[in-house]
Scaffold this motif. Structure first.
Motif, PDB file in Angstrom:
ATOM      1  N   TRP A 122       3.171   0.654  -5.016  1.00  0.00           N
ATOM      2  CA  TRP A 122       3.461  -0.321  -3.964  1.00  0.00           C
ATOM      3  C   TRP A 122       4.789  -0.979  -4.312  1.00  0.00           C
ATOM      4  O   TRP A 122       4.854  -1.934  -5.076  1.00  0.00           O
ATOM      5  CB  TRP A 122       2.343  -1.353  -3.886  1.00  0.00           C
ATOM      6  CG  TRP A 122       2.242  -2.071  -2.567  1.00  0.00           C
ATOM      7  CD1 TRP A 122       3.153  -2.072  -1.551  1.00  0.00           C
ATOM      8  CD2 TRP A 122       1.151  -2.891  -2.141  1.00  0.00           C
ATOM      9  NE1 TRP A 122       2.698  -2.833  -0.513  1.00  0.00           N
ATOM     10  CE2 TRP A 122       1.483  -3.354  -0.837  1.00  0.00           C
ATOM     11  CE3 TRP A 122      -0.050  -3.295  -2.717  1.00  0.00           C
ATOM     12  CZ2 TRP A 122       0.642  -4.194  -0.118  1.00  0.00           C
ATOM     13  CZ3 TRP A 122      -0.888  -4.133  -2.003  1.00  0.00           C
ATOM     14  CH2 TRP A 122      -0.555  -4.569  -0.722  1.00  0.00           C
ATOM     15  N   TRP A 148       5.749  -3.105   2.601  1.00  0.00           N
ATOM     16  CA  TRP A 148       4.741  -2.247   3.204  1.00  0.00           C
ATOM     17  C   TRP A 148       3.427  -3.032   3.324  1.00  0.00           C
ATOM     18  O   TRP A 148       3.152  -3.959   2.566  1.00  0.00           O
ATOM     19  CB  TRP A 148       4.482  -0.990   2.390  1.00  0.00           C
ATOM     20  CG  TRP A 148       5.614  -0.317   1.681  1.00  0.00           C
ATOM     21  CD1 TRP A 148       5.538   0.375   0.507  1.00  0.00           C
ATOM     22  CD2 TRP A 148       7.001  -0.220   2.071  1.00  0.00           C
ATOM     23  NE1 TRP A 148       6.768   0.870   0.147  1.00  0.00           N
ATOM     24  CE2 TRP A 148       7.687   0.523   1.086  1.00  0.00           C
ATOM     25  CE3 TRP A 148       7.727  -0.699   3.161  1.00  0.00           C
ATOM     26  CZ2 TRP A 148       9.047   0.805   1.157  1.00  0.00           C
ATOM     27  CZ3 TRP A 148       9.097  -0.424   3.240  1.00  0.00           C
ATOM     28  CH2 TRP A 148       9.731   0.318   2.254  1.00  0.00           C
ATOM     29  N   GLN A 210       7.629   3.483   3.513  1.00  0.00           N
ATOM     30  CA  GLN A 210       6.482   3.899   2.724  1.00  0.00           C
ATOM     31  C   GLN A 210       6.368   5.415   2.673  1.00  0.00           C
ATOM     32  O   GLN A 210       5.933   5.983   1.664  1.00  0.00           O
ATOM     33  CB  GLN A 210       5.189   3.290   3.248  1.00  0.00           C
ATOM     34  CG  GLN A 210       4.033   3.483   2.276  1.00  0.00           C
ATOM     35  CD  GLN A 210       2.788   2.731   2.659  1.00  0.00           C
ATOM     36  OE1 GLN A 210       2.528   2.492   3.825  1.00  0.00           O
ATOM     37  NE2 GLN A 210       2.002   2.361   1.656  1.00  0.00           N
TER      38      GLN A 210
END
Length: 340
Positions: A122, A148, A210
């Motif tokens: 992430w 994201w 992403q």
């Protein structure tokens, strides 16, 4: 990112990999009877998949004791109870703090086979882009990070005889305008077309960014092993030829370099007739938004692919006409492989 190889155990000769967006699976959001209805519909769908490895999206979790205690996916526990999946190895994504699952829309990987390693990504490989909103009110005086909505979940699965399957589970941002300060009413209506347009642009940035980070995860897997068995599964919120899927596929026509062809990922749904190739019905349009992308070595093991879309309702019409619809408006998908 990658495991060190299997433990030399019995070789898995045939196995099934599936993906399914359960659409906010939660035993708290409605009455007990409503969740019982969901289990009565979803459980047979899961059992029909006969999956050895199952990637799930939109699994909610909540605290049992206290606001700040551990979160548990009790809805998933209840759904899997009495099925073979209840005894599978399980990995669930964590919130931004990395300490417990988020309250909404977690990713889950279930595996009948042992997991050698697992984790999530992430903004570990791609930092949040900094964008200065032009329609936000009040206008900010500096650029803001666009993060994201969810992590990317991965696991290395032991297929025996030193074979490792690298599974990536992801849920990309939907093409729906992201929130923008001062541009929406409390009822969710946009106050200007320009504000909506910028929110739509920010959503595209999230989705494309992403997809890039997921592709870089795959690149690390290929860097470690050129002939890696890789599968990227989940709800991409994009069709085969749209930018996020193209970013992940890395076709040689896009790179212009035949030496990189071995790193291409291939959508397994291409083995299904085009008339049956859809996982969502959106305003009467049949679209393929859920995918299983596989590396070339894994494609060589592909035996069959199924999309269980026979009962699929329209995701726009259904919620407006069916009270507490128990279905998911995404069709589950499964691919079967034969060991090399």
């Amino acid at each position: 990112m990658t495991g060190q190889g299997g433990d030399g155990g019995p070789k898995v000769e045939r196995w099934r990999l599936a993906t399914f967006n359960l659409e906010s699976l939660d035993d708290r959001l409605s009455g007990a009877d409503d969740f019982a209805d969901r289990m009565a519909v979803l459980r047979p769908q899961l059992q029909r998949l006969r999956a050895d490895i199952l990637c799930l999206q939109e699994v909610n979790a909540h605290t049992i004791d206290g606001k700040h205690g551990p979160r548990e996916a009790t809805g998933l526990d209840r759904l899997l109870e009495g099925t073979a999946y209840a005894d599978y190895h399980r990995v669930i994504s964590l919130n931004r703090g990395g300490k417990r699952p988020a309250d909404r829309h977690n990713l889950v990987i279930l595996s009948r086979f042992p997991l050698l390693s697992h984790g999530q990504v992430w903004h570990d490989l791609v930092p949040p882009p900094a964008i200065l909103p032009v329609t936000a009110r009040p206008a900010p005086d500096q650029a803001q990070a666009v993060e994201w909505d969810r992590p990317i979940l991965w696991a290395d699965v032991d297929l025996g005889h030193d074979r490792v399957l690298h599974v990536v589970n992801l849920h990309l941002r939907a093409p729906r305008a992201a929130w923008l300060a001062g541009q929406k009413t409390e009822h969710g209506r946009w106050l200007s077309v320009g504000g909506w347009a910028e929110g739509f642009y920010l959503a595209a940035v999230k989705r494309a960014g992403q997809a890039l980070e997921a592709r870089l995860v795959v690149e690390q897997m290929f860097d470690a092993q050129g002939d890696a068995l890789v599968a990227v599964c989940g709800d991409f919120n994009a069709g085969d030829r749209e930018a996020p899927v193209r970013t992940l596929r890395g076709d040689e026509e896009d790179t212009g370099n035949g030496h990189l062809a071995a790193r291409m990922l291939v959508p397994v749904e291409r083995s299904i007739p085009e008339s049956q190739r859809f996982s969502v019905v959106h305003h009467g349009q049949r679209v393929m938004l859920d995918h299983i992308l596989v590396s070339r070595p894994l494609l060589g093991c592909l035996a069959a692919c199924e999309i269980h879309n026979e009962t699929l309702g329209d995701e726009l019409v259904g919620p407006a006409t069916v009270w507490t619809a128990p279905d998911s408006f995404h069709a589950p998908m499964v691919a079967e492989f034969i060991g090399d």
